[in-house]
Design an enzyme around this catalytic site. Structure first.
Site, PDB file in Angstrom:
ATOM      1  N   GLY A  77       0.627  -1.069  -0.045  1.00  0.00           N
ATOM      2  CA  GLY A  77      -0.080  -0.196  -0.055  1.00  0.00           C
ATOM      3  C   GLY A  77       0.857   1.282  -0.183  1.00  0.00           C
ATOM      4  O   GLY A  77       1.948   1.501   0.592  1.00  0.00           O
ATOM      5  N   ILE A 140      17.340  -4.418  -4.092  1.00  0.00           N
ATOM      6  CA  ILE A 140      18.330  -5.410  -4.687  1.00  0.00           C
ATOM      7  C   ILE A 140      18.597  -5.012  -6.349  1.00  0.00           C
ATOM      8  O   ILE A 140      19.294  -5.367  -6.927  1.00  0.00           O
ATOM      9  CB  ILE A 140      17.731  -7.042  -4.655  1.00  0.00           C
ATOM     10  CG1 ILE A 140      16.681  -7.099  -5.331  1.00  0.00           C
ATOM     11  CG2 ILE A 140      17.613  -7.347  -3.445  1.00  0.00           C
ATOM     12  CD1 ILE A 140      16.239  -8.653  -5.686  1.00  0.00           C
ATOM     13  N   ASP A 141      17.415  -4.224  -6.853  1.00  0.00           N
ATOM     14  CA  ASP A 141      17.539  -4.234  -8.252  1.00  0.00           C
ATOM     15  C   ASP A 141      18.671  -2.854  -8.486  1.00  0.00           C
ATOM     16  O   ASP A 141      19.019  -2.853  -9.611  1.00  0.00           O
ATOM     17  CB  ASP A 141      16.172  -3.491  -8.809  1.00  0.00           C
ATOM     18  CG  ASP A 141      15.174  -4.677  -8.842  1.00  0.00           C
ATOM     19  OD1 ASP A 141      15.549  -5.835  -8.753  1.00  0.00           O
ATOM     20  OD2 ASP A 141      13.911  -4.285  -8.917  1.00  0.00           O
ATOM     21  N   ARG A 280      16.529 -25.666 -20.583  1.00  0.00           N
ATOM     22  CA  ARG A 280      15.778 -25.842 -19.477  1.00  0.00           C
ATOM     23  C   ARG A 280      15.704 -24.322 -18.892  1.00  0.00           C
ATOM     24  O   ARG A 280      16.778 -23.538 -19.243  1.00  0.00           O
ATOM     25  CB  ARG A 280      16.528 -26.544 -18.424  1.00  0.00           C
ATOM     26  CG  ARG A 280      16.606 -28.003 -19.060  1.00  0.00           C
ATOM     27  CD  ARG A 280      15.377 -28.634 -18.682  1.00  0.00           C
ATOM     28  NE  ARG A 280      15.162 -30.319 -18.493  1.00  0.00           N
ATOM     29  CZ  ARG A 280      15.172 -31.107 -19.719  1.00  0.00           C
ATOM     30  NH1 ARG A 280      14.977 -30.325 -20.844  1.00  0.00           N
ATOM     31  NH2 ARG A 280      15.346 -32.357 -19.544  1.00  0.00           N
TER      32      ARG A 280
HETATM   33  O1  F6P Z   1      12.771  -5.620  -4.856  1.00  0.00           O
HETATM   34  C1  F6P Z   1      12.501  -5.309  -6.167  1.00  0.00           C
HETATM   35  C2  F6P Z   1      11.842  -6.663  -6.766  1.00  0.00           C
HETATM   36  O2  F6P Z   1      12.873  -7.399  -6.563  1.00  0.00           O
HETATM   37  C3  F6P Z   1      11.714  -6.688  -8.477  1.00  0.00           C
HETATM   38  O3  F6P Z   1      12.730  -7.127  -9.049  1.00  0.00           O
HETATM   39  C4  F6P Z   1      10.416  -7.634  -8.328  1.00  0.00           C
HETATM   40  O4  F6P Z   1       9.751  -7.330  -9.579  1.00  0.00           O
HETATM   41  C5  F6P Z   1       9.775  -7.148  -7.144  1.00  0.00           C
HETATM   42  O5  F6P Z   1      10.689  -6.831  -6.149  1.00  0.00           O
HETATM   43  C6  F6P Z   1       8.699  -8.159  -6.683  1.00  0.00           C
HETATM   44  O6  F6P Z   1       8.434  -7.972  -5.254  1.00  0.00           O
HETATM   45  P1  F6P Z   1       7.111  -8.596  -4.720  1.00  0.00           P
HETATM   46  O7  F6P Z   1       6.587  -9.920  -5.397  1.00  0.00           O
HETATM   47  O8  F6P Z   1       7.461  -8.808  -3.466  1.00  0.00           O
HETATM   48  O9  F6P Z   1       5.958  -7.376  -4.960  1.00  0.00           O
END
Ligand code: F6P
Length: 361
Positions: A77, A140-141, A280
């Site tokens: 949210g 992390i991105d 794969r």
């Molecule tokens: O932290 C960013 C991230 O890792 C994105 O790469 C990814 O799309 C997203 O989080 C997914 O997070 P959630 O499923 O927790 O919303």
């Protein structure tokens, strides 16, 4: 001084190291009071004062190497656009006033917001409404502007690289093409860095839409040249030229975001059809967000946490701590969220990877 701290958005290794550094610096150096806010802004809205946890040195003992966040995180949210039920109907409401009221009633005089693009955007809007906010960049991105690195990235990169190393050996044994899907919604940093570090043959990233024929040709050329296996690293946000990103779930664009996922399997299936080579796919998913932080992330997160408290002491609100070169500095949150950090398709890393024979499609 009484400061609050919350961790918002998706979790990242190093969140606990930031919390520990904030608490130790605030209490140890300044003798301030610290309150942890559980489950981000959602906690404050849904559970009001029950989401507030007084933090002592004892609460942060031993958490430095732990993954996740002891405060909990939520990325459902946005207080400025929350889905609530009114008269049995779902409506979108601005609950930011409630957040500000609760912080004021709780006596919180400064708020440390630890988060990525979305959470810091909320932090900036709260700051504009008068809340004394300081930001700490997490994701992390690694796609946040104004800082060389966000904490969490190095750990995710380490996990992805180690997975590629493991997939290499089984790919070689079975003479297969292996596709590894890594995280990276709009930025291909994890894919690019882990692909280079893991010796991938093909790297597919959101910033560089790929052509199927070019990828298939690269794989076939390797096979004809005697290579018995190939490794493809695909960011979850990668897409073919003229095509769309692949989602596993739609979002409404206001209270829920669409969930990316599936490009790895699509690439594996299509390439097997095109090349006749057994292919794969492995989707690394949330493994990249889990586990303890690397030493690099522990150090960075600790530096960020301590620096965030110093910003509060200096009254430098509306700012985010950042790493620029070797130095921890502060930049306006507005600048950090204005331009996201993306891989430059013409940049040195991509050029160097091409020199290593990597195909970007
Ligand atoms: O932290 C960013 C991230 O890792 C994105 O790469 C990814 O799309 C997203 O989080 C997914 O997070 P959630 O499923 O927790 O919303």
């Amino acid at each position: 001084m009484h400061i609050g701290i919350l961790t918002g958005g998706g979790d990242a290794p190093g969140l606990n190291a930031v919390i520990r550094a904030v608490v130790k610096t605030a209490i140890g150096r300044y003798e301030w009071e610290v309150t942890g806010i559980e489950d981000g802004f959602d906690g404050l809205i849904e559970r009001a004062f029950k989401a507030l946890r007084p933090m002592t040195l004892k609460d942060v003992r031993g958490i430095l190497p732990q993954g996740g966040t002891i405060l909990g995180a939520a990325n459902r949210g946005n207080p400025f656009a929350r889905r609530v039920i009114r008269d049995g109907q779902p409506v979108v409401e601005d609950c930011s006033g409630l957040v500000l009221d609760r912080l004021r009633v709780a006596g919180i005089e400064a708020l440390v917001v630890v988060g990525g693009d979305g959470t810091l955007r909320i932090g900036q809007e709260l700051y504009e409404k008068g809340c004394p906010v300081v930001g700490v960049p997490k994701t992390i991105d690694n796609d946040l502007g104004g800082t060389d690195v966000t904490f969490g990235f190095d750990t995710a990169l380490t996990t992805a690289t180690s997975a590629i190393d493991k997939l290499h050996t089984t790919a070689e044994s079975h003479h297969r093409v292996m596709v590894v899907e890594v995280m990276g919604r709009d930025a291909g940093w994890i894919a690019l860095h882990s692909g280079i570090a893991g010796g991938a043959d093909v790297i597919l990233i959101p910033e560089m839409p790929f052509r199927w024929e070019v990828v298939a040709e690269a794989i076939q050329a390797r096979s004809k040249g005697g290579a018995k296996f190939s490794i493809i690293v695909a960011a979850e946000g990668a897409r073919p030229a003229g095509g769309e990103q692949i989602f596993s779930r739609a979002g409404d664009g206001v209270t829920t975001v669409a969930r990316l996922g599936g490009i790895g399997n699509v690439v594996a299936q299509r390439l097997e059809e095109m090349t006749g080579l057994e292919t794969r796919c492995t989707v690394l998913g949330y493994l990249q967000r889990g586990g303890g932080p690397t030493p690099f992330d522990r150090l960075l997160a600790t530096r960020y946490g301590a620096a965030a408290v110093r910003l509060v002491a200096e009254g430098k609100f509306g700012h985010m701590v950042a790493l620029q070169g070797q130095e921890i500095t502060a930049i306006p949150i507005a600048d950090a969220i204005r331009v996201p950090k993306r891989v430059n398709p013409e940049g040195e890393k991509v050029r160097m990877a091409r020199d290593m024979g990597v195909c970007f499609g």
